[in-house]
Design a protein around this motif. Structure first.
Motif, short mmCIF file in Angstrom:
data_model
loop_
_atom_site.label_atom_id
_atom_site.label_comp_id
_atom_site.label_asym_id
_atom_site.label_seq_id
_atom_site.Cartn_x
_atom_site.Cartn_y
_atom_site.Cartn_z
N LEU A 548 11.27 -16.08 -38.09
CA LEU A 548 11.10 -14.79 -37.43
C LEU A 548 12.00 -13.81 -38.17
CD1 LEU A 548 11.20 -16.12 -33.77
CD2 LEU A 548 9.29 -14.84 -34.77
N PRO A 549 11.71 -12.51 -38.10
CA PRO A 549 12.48 -11.56 -38.92
C PRO A 549 13.99 -11.67 -38.68
CG PRO A 549 10.63 -10.47 -37.85
CD PRO A 549 10.68 -11.85 -37.29
N ARG A 550 14.74 -11.64 -39.78
CA ARG A 550 16.20 -11.62 -39.66
C ARG A 550 16.63 -10.29 -39.04
NH1 ARG A 550 19.34 -16.21 -41.08
NH2 ARG A 550 17.77 -17.56 -41.99
N PRO A 551 17.66 -10.30 -38.20
CA PRO A 551 18.23 -9.02 -37.77
C PRO A 551 18.70 -8.24 -39.01
CG PRO A 551 19.12 -10.85 -36.48
CD PRO A 551 18.33 -11.46 -37.60
N THR A 552 18.85 -6.93 -38.88
CA THR A 552 19.35 -6.14 -40.00
C THR A 552 20.79 -6.56 -40.29
OG1 THR A 552 20.32 -4.45 -38.59
CG2 THR A 552 18.00 -4.14 -39.20
N PRO A 553 21.31 -6.24 -41.48
CA PRO A 553 22.71 -6.59 -41.76
C PRO A 553 23.68 -6.04 -40.72
CG PRO A 553 21.60 -5.92 -43.77
CD PRO A 553 20.63 -5.69 -42.66
N GLU A 554 23.42 -4.83 -40.23
CA GLU A 554 24.32 -4.26 -39.21
C GLU A 554 24.25 -5.08 -37.93
OE1 GLU A 554 21.95 -2.38 -40.86
OE2 GLU A 554 23.44 -1.68 -42.33
N GLU A 555 23.03 -5.46 -37.57
CA GLU A 555 22.87 -6.26 -36.35
C GLU A 555 23.51 -7.64 -36.51
OE1 GLU A 555 18.60 -4.22 -35.05
OE2 GLU A 555 18.65 -6.06 -36.25
N GLU A 556 23.32 -8.23 -37.69
CA GLU A 556 23.93 -9.54 -37.97
C GLU A 556 25.44 -9.45 -37.84
OE1 GLU A 556 22.43 -12.36 -41.00
OE2 GLU A 556 21.85 -12.82 -38.94
N GLU A 557 25.97 -8.36 -38.36
CA GLU A 557 27.41 -8.18 -38.30
C GLU A 557 27.88 -8.05 -36.85
OE1 GLU A 557 28.67 -4.94 -40.82
OE2 GLU A 557 30.69 -5.00 -39.94
N PHE A 558 27.08 -7.36 -36.06
CA PHE A 558 27.44 -7.22 -34.64
C PHE A 558 27.37 -8.58 -33.94
CE2 PHE A 558 26.32 -6.30 -30.17
CZ PHE A 558 27.48 -5.64 -29.81
N PHE A 559 26.32 -9.34 -34.22
CA PHE A 559 26.22 -10.69 -33.65
C PHE A 559 27.47 -11.50 -34.01
CE2 PHE A 559 21.42 -10.42 -33.24
CZ PHE A 559 21.34 -10.87 -31.93
N LEU A 560 27.81 -11.48 -35.29
CA LEU A 560 28.91 -12.33 -35.76
C LEU A 560 30.26 -11.83 -35.24
CD1 LEU A 560 29.90 -14.73 -37.40
CD2 LEU A 560 29.95 -13.26 -39.42
N ASP A 561 30.51 -10.53 -35.33
CA ASP A 561 31.79 -10.00 -34.84
C ASP A 561 31.97 -10.28 -33.36
OD1 ASP A 561 32.39 -9.11 -37.32
OD2 ASP A 561 32.01 -6.98 -36.92
N SER A 562 30.89 -10.09 -32.60
CA SER A 562 30.97 -10.37 -31.17
C SER A 562 31.26 -11.85 -30.94
CB SER A 562 29.65 -10.00 -30.48
OG SER A 562 29.33 -8.66 -30.74
N ALA A 563 30.58 -12.69 -31.73
CA ALA A 563 30.78 -14.14 -31.57
C ALA A 563 32.23 -14.51 -31.80
CB ALA A 563 29.88 -14.89 -32.53
N ARG A 564 32.85 -13.89 -32.81
CA ARG A 564 34.24 -14.25 -33.12
C ARG A 564 35.16 -13.87 -31.97
NH1 ARG A 564 34.23 -13.62 -39.54
NH2 ARG A 564 36.37 -14.26 -39.38
N THR A 565 34.89 -12.73 -31.36
CA THR A 565 35.72 -12.30 -30.22
C THR A 565 35.50 -13.23 -29.02
OG1 THR A 565 35.81 -10.02 -30.95
CG2 THR A 565 36.04 -10.41 -28.58
N ILE A 566 34.24 -13.56 -28.77
CA ILE A 566 33.93 -14.44 -27.64
C ILE A 566 34.54 -15.82 -27.88
CG2 ILE A 566 32.02 -15.58 -26.45
CD1 ILE A 566 30.40 -12.92 -27.06
N GLU A 567 34.49 -16.28 -29.11
CA GLU A 567 35.06 -17.61 -29.41
C GLU A 567 36.59 -17.62 -29.25
OE1 GLU A 567 33.48 -19.28 -33.04
OE2 GLU A 567 31.42 -19.17 -32.27
N GLU A 568 37.23 -16.47 -29.48
CA GLU A 568 38.67 -16.41 -29.21
C GLU A 568 38.95 -16.65 -27.72
OE1 GLU A 568 41.17 -16.34 -31.16
OE2 GLU A 568 40.50 -15.47 -33.07
N ALA A 569 38.09 -16.11 -26.88
CA ALA A 569 38.28 -16.31 -25.44
C ALA A 569 38.08 -17.77 -25.07
CB ALA A 569 37.31 -15.41 -24.65
N ILE A 570 37.15 -18.43 -25.76
CA ILE A 570 36.93 -19.86 -25.51
C ILE A 570 38.15 -20.66 -25.96
CG2 ILE A 570 35.50 -21.85 -26.16
CD1 ILE A 570 33.13 -19.82 -26.37
N VAL A 571 38.66 -20.36 -27.15
CA VAL A 571 39.84 -21.07 -27.67
C VAL A 571 41.01 -20.96 -26.69
CG1 VAL A 571 41.55 -21.20 -29.52
CG2 VAL A 571 39.22 -20.56 -30.07
N ALA A 572 41.14 -19.77 -26.10
CA ALA A 572 42.33 -19.52 -25.29
C ALA A 572 42.43 -20.45 -24.09
CB ALA A 572 42.33 -18.05 -24.84
#
Ligand SMILES: [Zn+2]
Length: 662
Positions: A548-572
């Protein structure tokens, strides 16, 4: 001295399902893994590439299903480990170019780990080794694995994160072909750290695994206690209900056997019926079926000598042709129908459902709890929905715990108040309550809903654990009906997509929320187990691995940046780090899952559709291996998983609170 089995082994009767168990399968390579996915096997969401290029995946299989998977290359991992690893073919290639895509370290509660992704111009033929240098002069070395999916080379990585004594600082990737590259090692996940909880922040509200009835009670109770902050939404599509038609098998499978099925559900009178086959005891008698009260009597035909002559096919036809009988019949699946039936004593029909009588057999209401100060569509909406897959018992606890944290801390915690001021949260703890009941009371490996779309030849009661639709393959975007990989059209498959897109009330309810509340911009589909954090695309077509179509680079970046923040909350919560190679698009980090809900939310509604796979592997420091947690770990572990992923869900709501439409 070992524990005695709680139930004695009994010979399986014709209505007994073949036992299934959760096993780790090994396949020789990624291509074989794709054949497993395409076969519709009941795979879990835990896939682990191995150092020798093979792939391990956890699956729920019976003995005969396992035998059917062996021609595809599958063995039990326990068997595979006993055979010596095959030497990898060394390629005599020209010197290759190496590109390091990601080199990260992280510290979990089990220590330091290193994860590297790189690629070679020699593609999968390359043999890559990573050596690293760390703080305090520590060094180490590990082999990489080529990752090839649907024939496409996606790069090399470690099979699992490699333990490192200390924080690795730099790496060198060396190829047997002569290529080499170096990189600094960055920290993972390295997102925004969660706010320090204010004093008095309340959490830890789940004390046990909860059935659908208990979850609904909890949601209603939260609404009663917080009427100003919540709405209770009854979703429009009732499920088909925790109920089945009652059945009996007459005769002796595999030959000369007939399946009798009540018109009424077992709970609505089907279980009260009985059926018998009788010898009329006289010559030249016709075959006849009749009803007396709740007893269906089939009087078998005899010839001139008085011998019984009715075949299974004839008995079936006689039952189906008789007027006014409350049952239907079919010839047993292994019987061509020509076998002559013997008399059978009266057998009571049974729906084989074991839940106590106070578990409702009626179509079930699916509830959503809407949480927010301004529930008028003016705030950014977040949808969290759990337990599409029935056996994933931890997942509803994640959403219930998050709901409780939001509501109980609203009065005393500024950060929570901000979340409820700025967002509009929709929580569905259990999407698939019928399947969940079946998992609790009948078959704990149940993945799908309870609706049987199989024809009569595949509907004798011993197959009942194979019926049902995989709710998370029943959606419309990138579905098996459109040629995508990872859903099945076989009604007995673990990933059966249903007879049509949105055929099931469970999936229609999720889409109804997206349709009705257009302010929803974020969604979290909570699954277990394996420790993943994923987003679209979630499916590709077999031909050429066209996703299926890849998200745009900006959207991918948002997915990934958000994931990193959410994963910090999981680590904590307890130091659980979601691996970098398990953070990304579903098709890249897991497998193609045709017709899943996150894809439909993203492609058809523009909703950022994420998936959690809660239940990250646990590191065994003695064996130095990562170990799976399973669908229903001891509650002490399930509870911890619920705490950490509830924190992740609240972090996602925080991202929604800060989100401004771009
Ligand atoms: Zn799942």
């Amino acid at each position: 001295m070992g524990a005695q089995p709680s139930t004695p082994a009994v010979a399986a009767g014709p209505t007994d399902p073949e036992p299934a168990s959760l096993v780790t399968l090994s396949v020789p390579d990624r291509a074989a893994m794709e054949r497993l996915v395409a076969s519709g096997a009941d795979l879990t969401e835990r896939v682990r590439p191995q150092a020798d290029g093979s792939v391990q995946v956890d699956a729920v299989v019976t003995e005969s299903q396992l035998e059917a998977l062996r021609p595809l290359g599958a063995t039990l991992a326990s068997e595979a480990r006993q055979s010596p690893p095959q030497a990898r073919a060394k390629a005599a290639a020209p010197q290759d170019q190496i590109v390091i895509e990601r080199a990260v370290w992280y510290e979990s509660r089990d220590g330091y780990f290193l994860s590297v992704e790189a690629s070679s111009s020699a593609a999968q033929a390359a043999d890559l080794t990573v050596s690293w240098r760390g703080k305090k002069g520590t060094t180490g070395q590990a082999e990489m694995v080529a990752y090839v999916d649907a024939g496409q080379y996606l790069g090399h990585q470690f099979s699992t994160p490699v333990p490192a004594e200390n924080q690795p600082q730099s790496i060198t990737v060396t190829s047997a072909g002569g290529g080499q590259a170096e990189a600094k090692v960055r920290q993972w996940p390295d997102g925004d750290k969660p706010d320090r909880a204010s004093r008095g922040y309340q959490k830890d509200f789940v004390t046990q695994y909860m059935t659908p009835a208990q979850l609904n009670e909890r949601v209603k109770d939260l609404h009663r206690r917080y009427p100003k902050l919540t709405d209770l939404i009854t979703l429009p599509y009732k499920t088909n209900g925790y109920r089945r038609h009652a059945q009996a098998v007459l005769g002796t499978p595999p030959a000369a056997a007939v399946v009798v099925t009540s018109d009424a559900y077992g709970s609505e009178g089907g279980n009260d019926l009985s059926v018998e086959l009788v010898d009329p005891g006289a010559p030249d008698r016709p075959l006849q079926a009749s009803l007396d009260g709740k007893l269906v009597t089939v009087s078998l035909a005899t010839d001139a000598s008085g011998a019984l002559v009715s075949t299974a096919a004839q008995v079936t036809a006689a039952i189906n042709a008789a007027a006014g009988l409350p049952v239907k019949a079919s010839v047993y699946r292994t019987d061509p129908g020509a076998g002559v039936m013997a008399p059978a004593p009266a057998t009571q029909l049974d729906d084989f459902l074991n839940a106590p009588a106070d578990v409702s057999r009626e179509p079930a209401e699916v509830l959503a709890l809407r949480i927010g100060v301004h529930r008028d569509g003016s705030r950014t909406g977040v949808l969290a929905y759990s337990q599409e897959h029935a056996r994933e018992w931890v997942t509803p606890l994640v959403s219930i715990e998050a709901a409780e944290r939001l509501l109980r801390n609203y009065a005393g915690d500024n950060a929570t108040r901000k979340l409820l001021e700025r967002t509009d949260v929709f929580i569905v703890p259990v999407v698939n309550p019928d399947g969940a009941n079946y998992s609790f009371y009948d078959f704990n490996s149940q993945r799908k809903n309870m609706t049987n779309h199989c024809p009569p030849q595949q509907s004798d009661p011993a197959l009942r654990n194979q019926w049902g639709v995989d709710v998370n393959r029943n959606y419309a975007a990138g579905s098996v009906h459109d040629g995508y990989v990872g859903g099945s059209t076989n009604c007995q498959s673990g990933s059966y997509a249903g007879p049509a897109e949105h055929s099931e009330p469970e999936s229609r309810n999720v889409m109804w929320l997206a349709d009705t509340y257009r302010n929803i911009k974020f969604a979290m589909n909570v699954h277990s187990y394996g420790g993943y954090f994923m987003w679209p695309p979630g499916a590709y077509q077999a031909e050429g691995r066209v996703t299926l179509p890849r998200p745009t680079p900006e959207e991918e970046e948002f997915f990934l940046d958000s994931a990193r923040t959410i994963e910090e909350a999981i680590v904590a919560e307890r130091g659980t780090v979601i691996w970098p190679q398990q953070t990304g698009p579903v098709t890249d980090v897991l497998y193609s899952a045709a017709g899943n809900s996150a894809d439909e939310l993203w492609y058809d509604y523009g909703i950022y559709g994420w998936d959690f796979e809660v239940g990250a592997d646990l590191w065994n420091s003695e064996t130095r291996r990562w170990e799976p947690v399973g669908f229903q770990p001891p509650f002490s572990e399930g509870h911890q998983e619920a705490m950490e992923f509830a924190a992740g869900l609240i972090s996602l709501i925080g991202i929604a609170a800060d989100y401004r439409d771009r």
